[in-house]
Design a protein around this motif. Structure first.
Motif, PDB file in Angstrom:
ATOM      1  N   LEU A  67       0.827  -1.211   0.000  1.00  0.00           N
ATOM      2  CA  LEU A  67       0.000   0.000   0.000  1.00  0.00           C
ATOM      3  C   LEU A  67       0.860   1.259   0.000  1.00  0.00           C
ATOM      4  CD1 LEU A  67      -3.035  -0.588   2.371  1.00  0.00           C
ATOM      5  CD2 LEU A  67      -3.107   0.116  -0.018  1.00  0.00           C
ATOM      6  N   SER A  68       2.018   1.195   0.656  1.00  0.00           N
ATOM      7  CA  SER A  68       2.882   2.378   0.638  1.00  0.00           C
ATOM      8  C   SER A  68       3.293   2.674  -0.801  1.00  0.00           C
ATOM      9  CB  SER A  68       4.098   2.198   1.551  1.00  0.00           C
ATOM     10  OG  SER A  68       4.930   1.170   1.086  1.00  0.00           O
ATOM     11  N   GLY A  69       3.428   1.613  -1.617  1.00  0.00           N
ATOM     12  CA  GLY A  69       3.718   1.820  -3.038  1.00  0.00           C
ATOM     13  C   GLY A  69       2.497   2.272  -3.821  1.00  0.00           C
ATOM     14  N   ARG A  70       1.342   1.684  -3.508  1.00  0.00           N
ATOM     15  CA  ARG A  70       0.127   2.016  -4.266  1.00  0.00           C
ATOM     16  C   ARG A  70      -0.397   3.413  -3.940  1.00  0.00           C
ATOM     17  NH1 ARG A  70      -1.429  -3.066  -6.550  1.00  0.00           N
ATOM     18  NH2 ARG A  70      -1.124  -4.794  -5.143  1.00  0.00           N
ATOM     19  N   VAL A  71      -0.395   3.763  -2.648  1.00  0.00           N
ATOM     20  CA  VAL A  71      -0.913   5.081  -2.254  1.00  0.00           C
ATOM     21  C   VAL A  71       0.215   6.095  -2.356  1.00  0.00           C
ATOM     22  CG1 VAL A  71      -1.965   6.429  -0.388  1.00  0.00           C
ATOM     23  CG2 VAL A  71      -2.623   4.044  -0.712  1.00  0.00           C
ATOM     24  N   GLY A  72       0.196   6.873  -3.421  1.00  0.00           N
ATOM     25  CA  GLY A  72       1.258   7.856  -3.644  1.00  0.00           C
ATOM     26  C   GLY A  72       0.663   9.141  -4.181  1.00  0.00           C
ATOM     27  N   SER A 109       0.115 -11.633  -7.420  1.00  0.00           N
ATOM     28  CA  SER A 109       0.652 -11.793  -6.062  1.00  0.00           C
ATOM     29  C   SER A 109       0.685 -13.253  -5.638  1.00  0.00           C
ATOM     30  CB  SER A 109      -0.173 -10.971  -5.073  1.00  0.00           C
ATOM     31  OG  SER A 109      -0.097  -9.607  -5.426  1.00  0.00           O
ATOM     32  N   THR A 110      -0.316 -14.033  -6.097  1.00  0.00           N
ATOM     33  CA  THR A 110      -0.323 -15.465  -5.783  1.00  0.00           C
ATOM     34  C   THR A 110       0.850 -16.153  -6.488  1.00  0.00           C
ATOM     35  OG1 THR A 110      -2.725 -15.380  -5.555  1.00  0.00           O
ATOM     36  CG2 THR A 110      -1.745 -17.563  -5.817  1.00  0.00           C
ATOM     37  N   LEU A 111       1.104 -15.755  -7.736  1.00  0.00           N
ATOM     38  CA  LEU A 111       2.253 -16.314  -8.470  1.00  0.00           C
ATOM     39  C   LEU A 111       3.564 -16.012  -7.737  1.00  0.00           C
ATOM     40  CD1 LEU A 111       1.301 -15.458 -12.174  1.00  0.00           C
ATOM     41  CD2 LEU A 111       1.488 -17.758 -11.183  1.00  0.00           C
ATOM     42  N   ALA A 112       3.668 -14.792  -7.207  1.00  0.00           N
ATOM     43  CA  ALA A 112       4.895 -14.415  -6.488  1.00  0.00           C
ATOM     44  C   ALA A 112       5.109 -15.312  -5.277  1.00  0.00           C
ATOM     45  CB  ALA A 112       4.814 -12.954  -6.053  1.00  0.00           C
ATOM     46  N   GLN A 113       4.015 -15.667  -4.592  1.00  0.00           N
ATOM     47  CA  GLN A 113       4.120 -16.561  -3.430  1.00  0.00           C
ATOM     48  C   GLN A 113       4.470 -17.990  -3.853  1.00  0.00           C
ATOM     49  OE1 GLN A 113       4.004 -17.059  -0.159  1.00  0.00           O
ATOM     50  NE2 GLN A 113       3.873 -14.929   0.467  1.00  0.00           N
ATOM     51  N   GLU A 266      -2.013   0.339  -9.372  1.00  0.00           N
ATOM     52  CA  GLU A 266      -0.903  -0.522  -9.811  1.00  0.00           C
ATOM     53  C   GLU A 266      -1.271  -1.984 -10.054  1.00  0.00           C
ATOM     54  OE1 GLU A 266       2.543  -0.123  -7.330  1.00  0.00           O
ATOM     55  OE2 GLU A 266       2.608   2.027  -7.539  1.00  0.00           O
ATOM     56  N   ALA A 267      -2.555  -2.310 -10.156  1.00  0.00           N
ATOM     57  CA  ALA A 267      -2.927  -3.720 -10.355  1.00  0.00           C
ATOM     58  C   ALA A 267      -2.445  -4.202 -11.718  1.00  0.00           C
ATOM     59  CB  ALA A 267      -4.439  -3.871 -10.262  1.00  0.00           C
ATOM     60  N   GLY A 268      -1.723  -5.325 -11.704  1.00  0.00           N
ATOM     61  CA  GLY A 268      -1.228  -5.886 -12.961  1.00  0.00           C
ATOM     62  C   GLY A 268       0.078  -5.279 -13.451  1.00  0.00           C
ATOM     63  N   GLN A 269       0.645  -4.356 -12.658  1.00  0.00           N
ATOM     64  CA  GLN A 269       1.867  -3.687 -13.114  1.00  0.00           C
ATOM     65  C   GLN A 269       3.143  -4.414 -12.739  1.00  0.00           C
ATOM     66  OE1 GLN A 269       2.143   0.374 -11.926  1.00  0.00           O
ATOM     67  NE2 GLN A 269       0.306   0.971 -13.011  1.00  0.00           N
ATOM     68  N   GLY A 270       3.012  -5.390 -11.843  1.00  0.00           N
ATOM     69  CA  GLY A 270       4.226  -6.119 -11.473  1.00  0.00           C
ATOM     70  C   GLY A 270       4.966  -5.520 -10.292  1.00  0.00           C
ATOM     71  N   THR A 271       4.381  -4.504  -9.634  1.00  0.00           N
ATOM     72  CA  THR A 271       5.054  -3.929  -8.458  1.00  0.00           C
ATOM     73  C   THR A 271       4.639  -4.673  -7.179  1.00  0.00           C
ATOM     74  OG1 THR A 271       3.316  -2.257  -8.492  1.00  0.00           O
ATOM     75  CG2 THR A 271       5.451  -1.617  -9.363  1.00  0.00           C
ATOM     76  N   GLY A 272       3.337  -4.886  -6.990  1.00  0.00           N
ATOM     77  CA  GLY A 272       2.812  -5.541  -5.785  1.00  0.00           C
ATOM     78  C   GLY A 272       3.371  -6.928  -5.478  1.00  0.00           C
ATOM     79  N   PRO A 273       3.634  -7.764  -6.517  1.00  0.00           N
ATOM     80  CA  PRO A 273       4.125  -9.125  -6.236  1.00  0.00           C
ATOM     81  C   PRO A 273       5.407  -9.178  -5.412  1.00  0.00           C
ATOM     82  CG  PRO A 273       3.507  -8.933  -8.546  1.00  0.00           C
ATOM     83  CD  PRO A 273       3.394  -7.557  -7.953  1.00  0.00           C
ATOM     84  N   HIS A 274       6.271  -8.155  -5.555  1.00  0.00           N
ATOM     85  CA  HIS A 274       7.533  -8.177  -4.801  1.00  0.00           C
ATOM     86  C   HIS A 274       7.261  -8.221  -3.305  1.00  0.00           C
ATOM     87  CE1 HIS A 274       8.670  -6.355  -8.710  1.00  0.00           C
ATOM     88  NE2 HIS A 274       9.793  -7.006  -8.532  1.00  0.00           N
ATOM     89  N   MET A 275       6.283  -7.430  -2.863  1.00  0.00           N
ATOM     90  CA  MET A 275       5.963  -7.382  -1.427  1.00  0.00           C
ATOM     91  C   MET A 275       5.182  -8.625  -1.021  1.00  0.00           C
ATOM     92  SD  MET A 275       5.841  -4.468  -3.062  1.00  0.00           S
ATOM     93  CE  MET A 275       6.095  -2.729  -3.026  1.00  0.00           C
ATOM     94  N   ALA A 276       4.313  -9.093  -1.928  1.00  0.00           N
ATOM     95  CA  ALA A 276       3.496 -10.271  -1.615  1.00  0.00           C
ATOM     96  C   ALA A 276       4.385 -11.468  -1.288  1.00  0.00           C
ATOM     97  CB  ALA A 276       2.582 -10.604  -2.789  1.00  0.00           C
ATOM     98  N   ALA A 277       5.496 -11.595  -2.026  1.00  0.00           N
ATOM     99  CA  ALA A 277       6.388 -12.748  -1.847  1.00  0.00           C
ATOM    100  C   ALA A 277       7.060 -12.734  -0.481  1.00  0.00           C
ATOM    101  CB  ALA A 277       7.446 -12.752  -2.945  1.00  0.00           C
ATOM    102  N   ALA A 278       7.157 -11.554   0.137  1.00  0.00           N
ATOM    103  CA  ALA A 278       7.879 -11.450   1.413  1.00  0.00           C
ATOM    104  C   ALA A 278       7.043 -11.936   2.592  1.00  0.00           C
ATOM    105  CB  ALA A 278       8.299 -10.005   1.650  1.00  0.00           C
ATOM    106  N   ALA A 279       5.742 -12.192   2.361  1.00  0.00           N
ATOM    107  CA  ALA A 279       4.861 -12.533   3.483  1.00  0.00           C
ATOM    108  C   ALA A 279       5.024 -13.985   3.918  1.00  0.00           C
ATOM    109  CB  ALA A 279       3.409 -12.267   3.100  1.00  0.00           C
TER     110      ALA A 279
END
Length: 484
Positions: A67-72, A109-113, A266-279
């Motif tokens: 969200l820190s990335g999405r809310v800008g 994000s599921t793919l990143a996990q 940013e949905a579908g942009q490839g930014t969110g998955p990086h954070m999703a994988a860290a969970a």
């Protein structure tokens, strides 16, 4: 230089691209049977579950970094620009893209996990990892990692720091160089502390800033509550060319609403998955659902807050394609944070400039934090197995330099460069998630099945026929045994 950048953008962000992103979101919505409606309760439940571990952050921390990335700045400046060029109807199309885009966010994000790895003691993942492991195209993965690195470390930070510096100069008369320096020092303190410090900072700052912003917009709405039916009706009438004044703008309303909506959430942009994988989760679909919800928070709550402040107070201009004004309530104020500022000032005189400057500071500062995390993940991908100390240090220095440079330079080139970087990432990521959607859909089905049986879902890639999910096959069980 500027001419070349503009020409490149007109290709990367041309109308077909915008509609392709809409189409991809629609396709995933259908394939997941509109999970963004069916699982809304589950998304909220999962958001506060799960704990962090040695290697990973909690679901909520991963959501906060995303969200820190999405809310800008897009949530303040972008919404105003959409209303300025697309009319009030653009707001409806921003909502539509958020609704559709939630499914794209789930898939990526599921793919990143699924394809995350444990590297140097912490989880890493994102498009570069899932392209290599899922599709097997190493060259394509390397291309994405370089594009993400250039976009996130060099091209994008300047856009955000520029907004902070302009806001501070406008509100408090602070010189841009002073603001730039302050941002760099604060940023250095956080990014030199690694992902855990980024997660801790994000989980405190992000809820605080978003709630504060939404509360102020609610105050403005309540003070103008009699306008509610008129504003809602104006948004819907303008969105479908039923309004006499804004009827001719329908094409612009869709284009600006979709463009700014995609930009913001940013949905579908490839930014969110990086954070999703860290969970740290027991099943990839859990974090996929949490990340899908972050698209809602970004657009339905924060963007709507800006839109309502502007529309309830009437503090906006809308320009027709021929350059004449359909609405001209703010003489001489250009599209951007100035609209939000004027809206707040009209209700609480003298408060607007300061509030917008501080909101922009928090929104943009946390976004640069997220950019750093994405850039760091892609460096980790490119230099696996080698000593990462020097490249990571160089990355920090370059990103901090780009942040300062953006703060003191003009805005138009900063935005244009940012658009190029993001455009390349979007193209590469969309191709990848279209090819790779199947494992994410299998994971969703498996998750739903296990929930139906009353279990807390645990992921087993072998049972689903998903190959190369190495972490889940070999290390997940080991980690759980150690934890217990």
């Amino acid at each position: 230089m500027e001419g070349f950048v503009t020409a490149l953008n007109s290709v990367l962000w041309s109308t077909p691209v915008i509609y392709i992103l809409l189409g991809v979101g629609l396709l995933f919505s259908i394939l997941t049977r509109f999970l963004q409606v069916r699982h809304i309760k589950e998304m909220v439940r999962l958001m506060f579950q799960g704990k962090s571990s040695e290697a990973g952050v909690s679901s909520f921390q991963a959501l906060a970094i995303a969200l820190s990335g999405r809310v800008g700045t897009g949530n303040i400046a972008g919404v105003a620009t959409a209303i300025a060029f697309g009319g009030p109807g653009a707001v409806f199309w921003m909502w539509a893209i958020a609704f559709i885009g939630a499914s794209s966010a789930f898939i990526e994000s599921t793919l990143a996990q699924i394809y995350k790895v444990k590297q140097d003691g912490q989880y890493r993942g994102g498009p570069a990892y899932f392209i290599e492991k899922g599709i097997g195209w190493k060259w394509f993965a390397v291309l994405f990692a370089f594009a993400a690195l250039i976009a996130m470390a060099i091209l994008m930070p300047g856009v955000q720091s520029n907004s902070i510096a302009l806001g501070m100069e406008n509100a408090f008369g602070i010189p841009k160089a002073v603001t730039g320096l302050a941002v760099v020092v604060l940023l250095a303190v956080i990014i030199f502390g690694g992902v855990k410090r980024i997660a801790n900072a994000a989980q405190i700052i992000v809820p605080f800033m978003a709630i504060g912003y939404i509360v102020l917009s609610l105050i403005i709405i309540l003070m103008n509550i009699t306008e509610l039916p008129a504003v809602i009706s104006l948004i819907f009438r303008s969105a479908f060319a039923l309004d006499s004044a804004f009827g001719g703008l329908i094409g612009m309303a869709i284009a600006w609403g979709v463009k700014r909506g995609i930009y913001s959430n940013e949905a579908g942009q490839g930014t969110g998955p990086h954070m999703a994988a860290a969970a740290e989760v027991s099943h990839p679909a859990k974090q996929g659902l949490v990340q899908a919800f972050s698209v809602y928070i970004d657009t339905l709550f924060v963007c709507s807050a800006t839109a309502f402040m502007i529309l309830f107070t009437g503090m906006y201009n809308t320009e027709a394609p021929d350059g004449s004004f359909i609405v001209n309530n703010l003489e001489g104020i250009e599209a951007g944070p100035g609209y939000t500022q004027a809206a707040i000032d009209s209700v609480i005189p003298g408060f607007g400039a300061g509030f917008v400057a501080i909101a922009l500071f928090f929104f943009a500062f946390t976004t640069i934090m997220a950019y750093y995390y994405i850039a760091e993940t892609n460096i980790a991908y490119l230099i696996r197995g080698k000593n990462s100390k020097l490249p990571m240090l160089l990355l920090k220095v370059i990103l901090l330099g780009a942040t300062f440079y953006g703060a003191v330079k003009t805005a138009s080139l900063a935005w244009a460069l940012g658009d190029v970087g993001l455009g390349i990432m979007v193209w590469l990521n969309v191709i990848a998630i279209l090819i790779l959607a199947k494992p994410a859909l299998l994971a969703l089905k498996d998750y739903e099945q296990q929930r139906k049986e009353g279990k807390d879902p645990v992921f087993d890639p072998k049972a689903l026929g998903i190959k190369n999910a190495d972490y889940w096959e070999t290390e997940y069980k080991k980690d759980q045994d150690q934890a217990s």
